[in-house]
Design a protein around this motif. Sequence first.
Motif, PDB file in Angstrom:
ATOM      1  N   GLU A   7     -18.593 -31.933   4.013  1.00 45.68           N
ATOM      2  CA  GLU A   7     -18.940 -31.294   5.296  1.00 45.68           C
ATOM      3  C   GLU A   7     -18.576 -29.815   5.224  1.00 45.68           C
ATOM      4  OE1 GLU A   7     -20.107 -30.050   8.521  1.00 45.68           O
ATOM      5  OE2 GLU A   7     -20.304 -32.243   8.495  1.00 45.68           O
ATOM      6  N   ASP A   8     -19.490 -28.934   5.613  1.00 45.47           N
ATOM      7  CA  ASP A   8     -19.239 -27.502   5.498  1.00 45.47           C
ATOM      8  C   ASP A   8     -18.732 -26.860   6.783  1.00 45.47           C
ATOM      9  OD1 ASP A   8     -21.852 -27.844   6.660  1.00 45.47           O
ATOM     10  OD2 ASP A   8     -22.212 -25.713   6.294  1.00 45.47           O
ATOM     11  N   GLU A   9     -18.769 -27.555   7.913  1.00 48.74           N
ATOM     12  CA  GLU A   9     -18.253 -27.001   9.158  1.00 48.74           C
ATOM     13  C   GLU A   9     -16.746 -27.275   9.235  1.00 48.74           C
ATOM     14  OE1 GLU A   9     -20.401 -28.265  12.609  1.00 48.74           O
ATOM     15  OE2 GLU A   9     -22.318 -28.298  11.525  1.00 48.74           O
ATOM     16  N   SER A  31     -16.410 -28.985   0.777  1.00 48.54           N
ATOM     17  CA  SER A  31     -17.157 -28.210   1.765  1.00 48.54           C
ATOM     18  C   SER A  31     -18.379 -27.512   1.171  1.00 48.54           C
ATOM     19  CB  SER A  31     -16.248 -27.173   2.438  1.00 48.54           C
ATOM     20  OG  SER A  31     -15.656 -26.325   1.470  1.00 48.54           O
TER      21      SER A  31
END
Length: 223
Positions: A7-9, A31
Amino acid sequence: MKILIIEDEPQMLDNMRDTLEQERYLVETASTFAEASFKIGSYDYDCILLDIMLPDGNGLNLLKQLKDLGKEEGVIIVSANDSLDDRIQGLNMGADDYLPKPFHTAELNARVQAVLRRRNFEGNKYIEIGNVVIDPESRSLTIADKEVILNRKEYDILTYLISNKTRLVTKAALAEHVWGDHIDQADSFDFIYSQIKNLRKKLENATIKVGAVYGIGYKLELD
């Protein structure tokens, strides 16, 4: 149980990690596409939470990589991209579930538990072997109807051996799965032995035992 969140958020990643760690899962994160690709290729997980839209690549290509490697991790696509085409493509490529953002943490827990039951315990709510019953949701163990208290590592070792009950589990695989990626920096596996020793004592009255193959690893044995 070991989970990888891709997940990059940052805020979403932290929330998901905190939620799952409260449920006593071993959680690792990535990420970026590159970091996730490395971890998928280097380590094994029980479940992967996969975002499709990453800054340096498409998460569906990570799913393809996983399948090309012949790995059997459960995969839940977690993405704000609610495109029907992406959902169908992900499921057709072998994903187990699709969870659109935003979602409630209770739903995340339920989806993860369902995938783990299907993947590791043939969909059963309880694991029953002889006089041994394990409840994965409460992480409890009973032997001949008597509760036996396990610490977190003992429980993780036992369930990992059960989920691999037809295989010999090497010391390296067991250590990495229960203690995480940073185990690569350990000089030896001596810390495993005390956990195995204590677990064996607690299984004295059980119909399952932890057998050892000297110098290699461990395997679940049935009386």
